[in-house]
Design a protein around this motif. Structure first.
Motif, short mmCIF file in Angstrom:
data_model
loop_
_atom_site.label_atom_id
_atom_site.label_comp_id
_atom_site.label_asym_id
_atom_site.label_seq_id
_atom_site.Cartn_x
_atom_site.Cartn_y
_atom_site.Cartn_z
N SER A 5 0.43 -0.63 -0.08
CA SER A 5 -0.36 -0.09 -0.07
C SER A 5 1.05 0.99 0.10
O SER A 5 0.10 2.22 -0.14
N LEU A 6 2.35 1.28 0.40
CA LEU A 6 2.68 2.27 -0.37
C LEU A 6 2.84 2.89 -1.87
O LEU A 6 2.95 2.11 -2.42
N GLY A 51 -10.75 11.71 -3.38
CA GLY A 51 -10.58 12.67 -4.44
C GLY A 51 -10.27 11.36 -5.97
O GLY A 51 -9.94 12.46 -7.59
N HIS A 52 -9.45 10.88 -5.20
CA HIS A 52 -8.82 9.95 -6.79
C HIS A 52 -10.00 8.63 -6.95
O HIS A 52 -10.00 7.68 -5.54
N ASP A 53 -9.72 8.13 -7.80
CA ASP A 53 -10.52 6.92 -8.83
C ASP A 53 -9.67 5.90 -8.07
O ASP A 53 -8.57 5.77 -8.43
N LEU A 54 -10.77 4.88 -7.84
CA LEU A 54 -9.85 3.70 -7.00
C LEU A 54 -9.26 3.10 -7.61
O LEU A 54 -8.37 1.89 -7.67
N GLU A 102 -1.98 7.69 -6.97
CA GLU A 102 -2.49 8.21 -6.41
C GLU A 102 -3.49 8.37 -5.30
O GLU A 102 -3.06 8.66 -4.57
N VAL A 103 -4.14 6.98 -5.17
CA VAL A 103 -5.15 7.10 -3.90
C VAL A 103 -4.19 6.18 -2.76
O VAL A 103 -4.15 6.95 -1.65
#
Lengths: 274, 354
Positions: free
Chosen positions: A116-117, B100-103, B109-110
């Motif tokens: 997740s990084l 605000g970022h699309d998953l 970005e997420v």
């Protein structure tokens, strides 16, 4: 929360929350970070040296003094034949460790954090490889030192040994991918080890590491001749003891090259898919 | 995603199209990902494992700067939902923006604005607490001394400075949990996911973790946590979504959830637990509503409209030969809310604290 938030916003939390985000590091920097972790593991878990060195030491002593006379006429002649093979065996067996470590990390959820990084996806594997290379160099050096004490003489001297160790690292790197893939697929670290040795034992023993293949049945000789472990051992004997041809070295490098080309993308795919 | 397919479509909360099983995974239109978007905005999120639908068309909206709890029993799908929102599992249908970022189209970005602390400490046990944090600081891009300084700040804020140079394998459960949360804050995330942050902790350690969570929230971090403890959701969260069997069955503030179940609740304690079944049947008939009993035994409760009705019910119970040791009226506990929502006492989460 609103009616219960009687905790003042303490200075410590402000420090924690208001940190400036550093610029995103390079892939190399990520890989070095994981490499540092591998080095720390050597510092904090020194008992692993015992694991990686003891069995090759036992093999060297047992085979040299118990079987040496029978196989090669004398223990000292046999050591000259055996030691490069033991180095290959050591590196190949120790390549299991990365896979076991990876399986442990996955089991403990550590890789969920890494994943997740926002880092280079292959960086954790590069770190494992750094650990592998260090392990191979350390184990190789210790085994060579014991060999020298027992009377092994690398005829090609220091350049031969350096070239030999480069080959060892290459073969360890290639085999390491097998166990990284197994580590990604198998949940329990001990199963990775058991499966690893199930594959490696026949490969290591049905080779030219311990005995001259000429005493084996023809069908087995055919296998031994193409076994990548034999090819590596032959090249290593030549590099350290003299008489290596470019062709032999090239043949030895086929296996690690093919393994890396096939399994590195598979590793990435398995890792990102989990 | 179908090429050029559904990207231009506006997805509304009550858009029936996204409520069907056949919907393909779509990405939200760019407009939804604008600055005014909530921290989490999910519509119709679905995840299947083979024939099992682990998460079934869940909608979620988490406002910025709040603590939001996902409450549910073991196996309800809380972790799966969180892993999807943290980009660790891919939804089979539905869409979401996180910060605000699309998953689906911008997971990188997420990842840049979230952090997740999983259910089991994701720490390297062989390394010291400090080294664990320095490793993560380096991976985030802190260089040299800045990485060590960041680690030391975090250790101080989480009361771990004394244990900084010890291997994590020697830490207690509460210390691991705190280090694990600290590890998620190396770069302060806009949104922090905490999966069952206090499961397995003793009451004192639990209080410590709650204090850290409140402290973090007060400094502006949005927190989405899962819990199976009603008390935890009640204590921490501004809003609570209740999940059961992969579906969101209710959402609101703790007060709203309690109000939705009915304003008044009659609690009756029996003198003789041997009368439990008889009393339960009587009470259900008198109240005209399902009755629940506490796992401890001789206590029953059910919704009641007024004090006059409560009086009538108690009178009728006594007349039927049920001995009453005590009674009270009040708003329902979250446990009773959960029961009323799921209609399944066995699935009700245990009360926190122990």
């Amino acid at each position: 929360m609103s009616e219960r938030s009687n905790e003042p916003v303490s200075a410590a939390w402000v420090t924690i929350a208001r940190v400036a985000r550093p610029p995103r590091p390079s892939a190399l920097s990520n890989a070095l970070g994981f490499g540092w972790r591998a080095v720390l593991k050597f510092k904090h878990v020194p008992e692993q040296f015992f694991d990686i060195v003891m069995s090759p030491v036992m093999f060297t002593l047992l085979f040299t003094f118990v079987f040496g006379g029978a196989v090669a006429g004398s223990a000292s002649d046999y050591l000259q034949y055996l030691l490069p093979g033991i180095l290959v065996q050591t590196v190949v067996f120790n390549s299991v460790y990365s896979g076991m470590g990876l399986s442990t990390d996955l089991d403990k959820g550590l890789f969920d954090r890494f994943r997740s990084l926002p880092i280079w996806p292959l960086a954790p594997f590069a770190g494992l490889m750094v650990g592998d290379v260090l392990r191979h160099l350390i184990a190789g050096t210790l085994i060579l030192a014991i060999g020298l004490v027992l009377g092994y003489r690398p005829e090609n001297g220091v350049p031969g040994v350096v070239a030999g160790f480069a080959l060892l690292v290459a073969i360890g790197f290639g085999f390491g991918w097998i166990f990284i893939v197994l580590g990604l697929v198998i949940r329990t670290p001990t199963t990775v080890m058991t499966m690893g040795f199930t594959v490696l034992f026949p490969l290591v023993f049905a080779s030219n590491i311990m005995v001259y293949p000429t005493t084996m049945p023809a069908w087995l000789q055919a296998f031994v001749a193409v076994n990548p472990i034999s090819l590596t051992t032959t090249a290593l004997r030549g590099l350290m003891g003299g008489g290596a041809t470019l062709g032999e070295v090239a043949l030895a490098l086929i296996a690690p090259a093919v393994l890396t080309l096939l399994l590195a993308p598979l590793t990435l795919w398995l890792y990102l898919r989990r | 995603m179908p090429p050029g397919g559904l990207t231009g479509r506006v997805i509304r909360a009550n858009d029936t199209a996204i409520m069907t099983d056949t919907i393909a995974v779509t990405s939200l239109p760019a407009g939804v990902a604008s600055a005014g978007a909530p921290a989490v905005f999910a519509r119709g999120l679905t995840k299947r494992f083979g024939a099992v639908t682990a998460i079934d068309r869940v909608d979620l909206e988490v406002p910025h700067g709040t603590i939001f709890a996902i409450l549910g029993p073991n196996g309800a799908g809380k972790t799966t939902l969180m892993r999807m929102l943290a980009t660790l599992a891919r939804p089979d249908a539905g869409a979401a923006t996180v910060m605000g970022h699309d998953l689906l189209t911008a997971p990188g970005e997420v990842r840049g604005c979230i952090a997740m602390t999983g259910q089991f400490a994701s720490l390297d046990e062989d390394l010291t607490g400090r080294e664990n944090l320095v490793l993560l600081a380096r991976l985030w891009g802190f260089r040299g001394r800045a990485a060590w300084a960041r680690a030391d700040d975090l250790l101080a804020a989480f009361d771990l400075a004394d244990a900084a140079r010890r291997q994590v394998r020697t830490y207690s459960g509460g210390m691991r949990r705190r280090l694990d949360i600290a590890a998620s804050l190396v770069v302060t995330p806009g949104l922090l996911f905490l999966d069952e942050p206090t499961t397995g902790l003793d009451p004192k350690a639990r209080q410590g973790v709650w204090r850290m969570i409140r402290g973090l929230a007060s400094s502006g971090v949005t927190i989405l946590l899962t819990t199976q403890y009603l008390e935890e959701a009640d204590q921490l969260a501004a809003r609570i979504a209740v999940i059961d069997h992969g579906r969101k069955i209710a959402e609101g503030t703790s007060r709203e959830l309690k109000a939705a179940t009915g304003s008044g609740f009659l609690h009756v304690t029996l003198a003789d637990t041997g009368q439990l079944e008889a009393a339960r049947g009587q009470l259900a008939r008198l109240l005209g509503a399902p009755v629940q009993h506490s796992p401890e035994g001789g206590a029953l409760s059910g919704p009641v409209a007024s004090a006059v009705e409560a009086n009538r019910v108690l009178g009728a119970l006594t007349a039927a030969g049920i001995e009453i040791a005590g009674f009270s009226m009040g708003s329902p506990s979250l446990e009773e809310v959960f029961f009323a929502l799921t209609g399944n006492a066995e699935a009700a989460p245990e009360e926190g604290g122990r």
